[in-house]
Design a protein around this motif. Structure first.
Motif: not given
Length: 875
Positions: A402-427
Motif C-alpha cells: 500500500l506504499d505506506g498507507s493503511s488501505g482500509m476500505g480499499t478494494a483488495a482486487l484493485e490493490v493487488l492488480s494495480k500493475s498487473a496485466t489483463a490476464g494476471a488481473r483475472d487470475e
C-alpha cells in the motif's frame, strides 16, 4: 524652539526632554543640568504665548474687509433693503456664536505645541522612561520611572544602581545592562527584586536601546533610552497557568490512558507518566535523552501511523501497534493519533495488557496476543471483507503493498492488480473470489508493485469462517520475493552464459585444429610460390580468411574464459595513456576524448594485450553510440575496501580494486537491452556492422582476470562501463621478469635449428603440417598420434629426444599424463604443449614444480619453429 518634524517618536521624546529649559551645554560639549548634575529638575508648566499668530492676522484682515463693505453700503441710499438683510444674517450668526461659547462647544485659545504634547505623553505613560548618556548620567526621567523604583518624585530618583543596593542578583543584572549601554548595544533583563515594603517581591523588566537626535549629535552626543515596567501581575498569572497545567498533567498521569505529544520533527515533546511507565522509564528520562518517535516504533509501524493519520484527517486514526520499551521488549498498545495544527501528533495510548488483564498465570487475553502477532509479523497480513474490501492491515502489508498507507476500505482486487496485466488481473480475481467463498488457495499469486514494477510479491490467500454479511471473509499473507526473483534471474543468466561458454569453448578448440592446418599449409605453400605466381594471391586470401576466423575463435574463447592469458603487473594509468593516440584515431574527430588517471594507482595483474582489447572494444561501442559526436571519458582510480562496503549492490568481494570507467554521452540503452549486452552474438547494430562478440569478449577477459564489470545506462544521456580489477602487489620476481622483457626481445629472423623432436598430435592434418614445418627448418622429427604411441617411440629411442611437442587433449592419454610418464625416466626433458585451450585449463593437474612451455592454437609455421628453437636454446 519646536521639535523638528522629521524626528522619530523615540527621538521626539528625547528632544522634548532635552529642550525643556533645565538642560545646558557644559564646556567641552558635555550635557549638564542647571541645578544638580545627577538629577533632573521638575517639569514646569509652559508659559502662555501672547503673540498673535498667522491665524489671528487672517481673521483681522477678513474683519476689516467686511467692515469696508458695510460702510460702503451705508453710504448708498439704494441699498437699504440689502443692508437690512445682511444685518439680519450677521445677527443670526452672532447669536449662534454666543450660544456656542456659552454651551462650551466653541472655545477660543492658543494651539498646543508638539513639545508640550510629547511631555504630556511621557508623563502619562504607564512604563518608566529615562534618558541617560552612555556613562549612565541621567538626563531625564518621567513620573512612572520614579514610582517603579520606589521614589515618590522622579526628580529625586538616583542612578539605577542605587535602587537595588543590597540585592546581589538584581545588581548583577544592572551591571550587565550598564556594560551594554556603554558599548552602545541594546539589552533587556528580567529582575526579581524587593519592593518598597521590603517583604514584597516584584518582577521588573528593564531594557534600553541607544539613539541619537539627527542634526543635534554635537549638542547631545550618543544617548540611551531606558524603559522599566512592573510585570509582576503578568508573571504571577503565567505562574498560575503553569501550576494549573501541571495539576492537569498530574491528573492525566493517574489516568489509565497514556498521552504522548510529538513535535513536527518527530521528537517526543511531552509524555505522560503512565505511557513512560509502560515503556519502563520516566518522562524525565525521555525528555533528557531527546527520544524520537522512531525510537519507540518500528519503521513499518511509524509509516503506517503517519499514513493513517494523514488519511483520517481531523477524525484521527486508531490502530494496534507494538511499541518498543526501554529494555527492547515490545508492548502492544492501541494508539489513537491526531494531527496537530503545527504538523505534530497527539497520541492517546492504551496498553493492551492493562485493557485485557491476564486471566491466568500462563497467558494473557487472546485479543492482546493476536494484536501483538498481527503487528510484529515480518510478512504482510491483511483481512478482506465479504464485499472484497480491506478491513485491516499490518505495518508490513502497508509497506509492501500500500506504499505506506493503511488501505482500509480499499478494494483488495484493485490493490493487488494495480500493475498487473489483463490476464494476471483475472487470475488474481479468481483466486480472491475463491478465498472469500471459503475455498483454500494453496498456490500463491505472483504480483509486481512499485512505480517501475521493481518489487516482486508473493500473495497467499486463505478463507475465514465468519458470521454476517460484512464480516472478514479472507486473509492475505504477503511475502517479499524481490531478492529471490533477482537471484533466480541472476542464476539463470549465469547458467545460460556458462552453457554458451562451454559450447563456444568446445567449438573453438575444434576450429583451432582446423585453422592450424589451414594456416600452416598456407605458410608451406607460400614458401614454394613467388609473389608473381598466379596462385600466390589466392593462397594469401586463404591465409587471411583463416586468420580472420582465428580472431573470431579467440573472441569465443575469451567469452568462455578459456583463452590463454599472459598476466603481468600493470599500472593501468600508464597503459591507458599509451593508447591515447590510437584511441583518438579510432573514435574520429567529432568525439572529444578525455583521459583522467588517478594519482598513485595500484598495480593489477592481467594480460596487457587483453586489457588493451577491453579498452578498445568499449571505446568502439561508445563511438558507435555517438554518431553525431559527443564526449568519451576514460577514468582510472583506486577503490578501497571501505568504498566497496558502501556499495553492497555491486556484489563484489570486499577488497581493494583499481577501476577503469569508460563513459560516453551517447544515446544510452533501454533496460531490456542492457540486460543482454554481454550475451554472445547479441547486437543492436545493422547487419554486417557487428558480430555481437565485442562486449562478450570484454566480459570474458574481465572475468578470467578475476575482475568485475558493471554497466549503467540512461536512455538519451549515455552509458558508463566500470571495470574492477583486484589490486596486485608486485614481487621481486615480477620485477626481474619485467626487466628481462624490457631488455631482450625474441629474434625470429633465423628459424633453423638442429635436434630431435618428438611430435605428438592426434589430428593427422595438424601433425603432418607441424612435421613438415619442423623438417624444413632442419629438425629430425619423430611422430606419434597419441600419448601411448609417444611412450613407445621414446622407448625405441631409449630417451634420446631433445624436445617433445604435444597436443593436450588426446584419446587414451592426454598431454599432462604423458609429461608425468616421460619425466619419470627423463626429468630434464623439455616439452611444449600446443592447444586451443588455455594453459590454466590443465596446469592444475600438474605438480607446481613441473616446467613446460605453451603455444596456443592456431599457430603459424614461424611461430612453431620459433618456439621450438627458443626452448632448445634454454640451458
Amino acid at each position: 524652539m519646536t521639535a523638528p518634524k522629521a524626528l522619530s517618536y523615540q527621538n521626539q521624546i528625547a528632544f522634548a526632554a532635552m529642550t525643556r529649559g533645565n538642560i545646558r551645554r557644559a564646556p567641552g560639549g558635555a550635557v549638564a543640568t542647571a541645578a544638580r548634575p545627577s538629577h533632573p529638575q521638575p517639569v514646569e508648566a509652559p508659559a502662555a504665548n501672547k503673540d498673535v499668530g498667522p491665524d489671528g492676522l487672517h481673521i483681522l484682515a477678513y474683519g476689516a474687509l467686511a467692515a469696508g463693505v458695510i460702510l460702503a453700503l451705508l453710504a448708498s441710499q439704494d441699498t437699504k433693503p440689502l443692508l437690512l438683510t445682511a444685518l439680519a444674517v450677521l445677527s443670526m450668526f452672532g447669536a449662534f456664536f454666543l450660544f456656542g461659547i456659552a454651551a462650551g462647544h466653541v472655545r477660543i485659545g492658543e494651539r498646543v505645541s508638539e513639545r508640550e504634547l510629547l511631555r504630556a505623553l511621557l508623563e502619562g505613560l504607564t512604563d518608566g522612561v529615562s534618558v541617560t548618556d552612555r556613562d549612565g548620567t541621567q538626563l531625564y526621567a518621567n513620573r512612572m520611572y520614579g514610582e517603579v523604583l520606589g521614589e515618590e518624585d522622579a526628580s529625586t530618583s538616583g542612578s539605577i544602581e542605587m535602587s537595588f543596593q543590597g540585592q546581589p542578583e538584581p545588581q548583577q543584572a544592572v551591571y550587565r545592562l550598564l556594560r551594554a549601554a556603554s558599548r552602545g548595544e541594546p539589552w533587556r533583563e528580567d529582575i526579581t527584586s524587593l519592593g518598597p515594603l521590603k517583604h514584597q517581591v516584584r518582577r521588573l523588566r528593564i531594557s534600553h536601546k541607544p539613539f541619537q537626535i539627527p542634526g543635534r549629535e554635537r549638542d547631545f552626543g550618543p544617548l540611551v533610552l531606558w524603559t522599566i515596567c512592573d510585570v509582576t501581575i503578568e508573571h504571577d498569572h503565567a505562574f498560575r497557568q503553569v501550576q494549573s497545567l501541571e495539576a492537569a498533567i498530574a491528573a492525566y498521569d493517574q489516568a489509565p490512558v497514556g498521552l504522548v505529544s510529538i513535535a513536527p520533527d518527530g521528537r517526543i515533546s511531552q509524555v505522560s507518566a503512565a505511557f513512560a511507565r509502560w515503556l519502563g522509564t520516566t518522562p524525565q528520562s525521555i525528555q533528557q535523552r531527546g527520544l524520537n518517535i522512531s525510537d519507540i516504533l518500528s519503521s513499518d509501524g511509524l509509516s503506517l501511523l503517519r499514513a493513517s493519520v494523514r488519511e483520517a484527517g481531523a477524525d484521527g486514526a486508531s490502530m494496534d501497534l507494538d511499541v518498543i520499551g526501554e529494555d527492547g521488549r515490545q508492548v502492544t498498545m492501541t494508539l489513537v493519533a491526531r494531527k496537530l495544527n503545527d504538523g505534530g501528533l497527539m497520541i492517546a495510548a492504551r496498553n493492551q495488557l492493562m485493557a485485557h488483564p491476564i486471566s491466568s498465570a500462563s497467558a494473557q487475553s487472546a485479543d492482546a496476543r493476536f494484536a501483538s502477532f498481527f503487528q510484529a509479523a515480518p510478512f504482510g497480513i491483511a483481512t478482506v471483507t465479504r464485499d472484497g474490501r480491506i478491513a485491516s492491515a499490518n505495518a508490513a502489508f502497508a509497506r509492501m503493498i500500500l506504499d505506506g498507507s493503511s488501505g482500509m476500505g480499499t478494494a483488495a482486487l484493485e490493490v493487488l492488480s494495480k500493475s498487473a496485466t489483463a490476464g494476471a488481473r483475472d487470475e488474481i480475481s479468481k483466486a480472491l473470489d475463491g478465498a472469500m467463498s471459503g475455498k483454500p488457495q494453496p498456490t500463491p499469486i505472483e504480483i509486481v508493485v512499485g512505480d517501475d514494477q521493481q518489487y516482486s510479491r508473493r500473495v497467499y490467500m486463505s478463507p475465514v469462517q465468519t458470521q454476517g454479511d460484512n464480516g472478514e471473509a479472507a486473509i492475505l499473507y504477503v511475502l517479499d520475493a524481490t531478492e529471490q526473483k533477482a537471484l533466480e534471474e541472476k542464476f539463470a543468466q549465469s547458467s545460460k552464459m556458462e552453457a554458451v561458454g562451454k559450447l563456444a569453448g568446445g567449438i573453438a578448440h575444434d576450429f583451432n585444429n582446423v585453422l592450424t592446418a589451414i594456416i600452416g599449409f598456407s605458410d608451406l605453400l607460400l614458401q614454394t610460390h613467388r609473389p608473381t605466381d598466379p596462385a600466390y594471391k589466392d593462397i594469401m586470401n586463404i591465409r587471411s580468411s583463416a586468420n580472420r576466423a582465428a580472431g573470431l575463435v579467440a573472441k569465443l574463447l575469451a567469452f568462455s574464459r578459456r583463452q590463454t592469458l599472459q598476466p603481468e603487473p600493470l599500472q593501468l594509468g600508464e597503459v591507458v595513456t599509451e593508447w591515447v593516440s590510437l584511441l583518438k584515431r579510432t573514435i574520429g574527430e567529432r568525439i572529444e576524448l578525455k583521459v583522467l588517471t588517478g594519482r598513485d594507482l595500484w598495480h593489477v595483474k592481467t594480460d596487457k594485450t587483453q586489457y588493451d582489447q577491453v579498452i578498445t572494444n568499449l571505446t568502439v561501442n561508445a563511438r558507435d553510440a555517438m554518431p553525431d559526436g559527443g564526449t568519451l571519458t576514460i577514468r582510472t582510480r583506486n577503490v578501497s575496501e571501505r568504498d566497496v562496503q558502501k556499495q553492497p549492490h555491486l556484489a563484489m568481494p570486499v577488497g581493494e580494486y583499481v577501476v577503469t570507467e569508460v563513459e560516453d554521452t551517447g544515446c544510452g540503452m533501454e533496460p531490456d537491452v542492457l540486460a543482454k549486452i554481454f550475451e554472445p552474438f547479441f547486437t543492436t547494430k545493422d547487419v554486417g556492422k557487428g558480430t555481437g562478440l565485442g562486449l562478450s569478449t570484454v566480459y570474458g577477459i574481465v572475468k578470467q582476470s578475476g575482475g568485475f564489470i558493471f554497466p549503467e545506462s540512461t536512455p538519451g544521456k549515455g552509458t558508463i562501463f566500470r571495470v574492477y580489477l583486484p589490486r596486485y602487489i608486485p614481487t621481486t620476481e615480477d620485477q626481474e621478469v619485467s626487466d628481462q622483457k624490457a631488455g631482450k626481445k625474441d629474434r625470429q629472423g633465423d628459424l633453423t635449428g638442429t635436434g630431435r623432436v618428438l611430435l605428438v598430435e592426434d589430428e593427422d592434418v595438424v601433425r603432418n603440417f607441424a612435421a613438415r614445418a619442423l623438417k624444413r627448418q632442419g629438425y629430425e622429427v619423430l611422430e606419434a598420434d597419441s600419448g601411448v604411441a609417444a611412450l613407445e617411440v621414446m622407448a625405441e629411442q631409449e630417451g634420446h629426444v631433445d624436445i617433445v611437442v604435444s597436443d593436450v587433449v588426446m584419446p587414451e592419454m592426454d598431454g599432462p599424463t604423458l609429461l608425468k610418464e616421460l619425466r619419470k625416466t627423463n626429468p630434464d626433458l623439455k616439452i611444449i604443449f600446443v592447444s586451443g585451450y588455455p594453459n590454466e585449463a590443465f596446469e592444475n593437474s600438474l605438480d607446481p614444480d613441473q616446467q613446460f612451455a605453451f603455444l596456443p592454437k592456431p599457430c603459424s609455421l614461424p611461430q612453431l619453429a620459433a618456439k621450438v628453437k627458443k626452448e632448445l636454446a634454454k640451458a
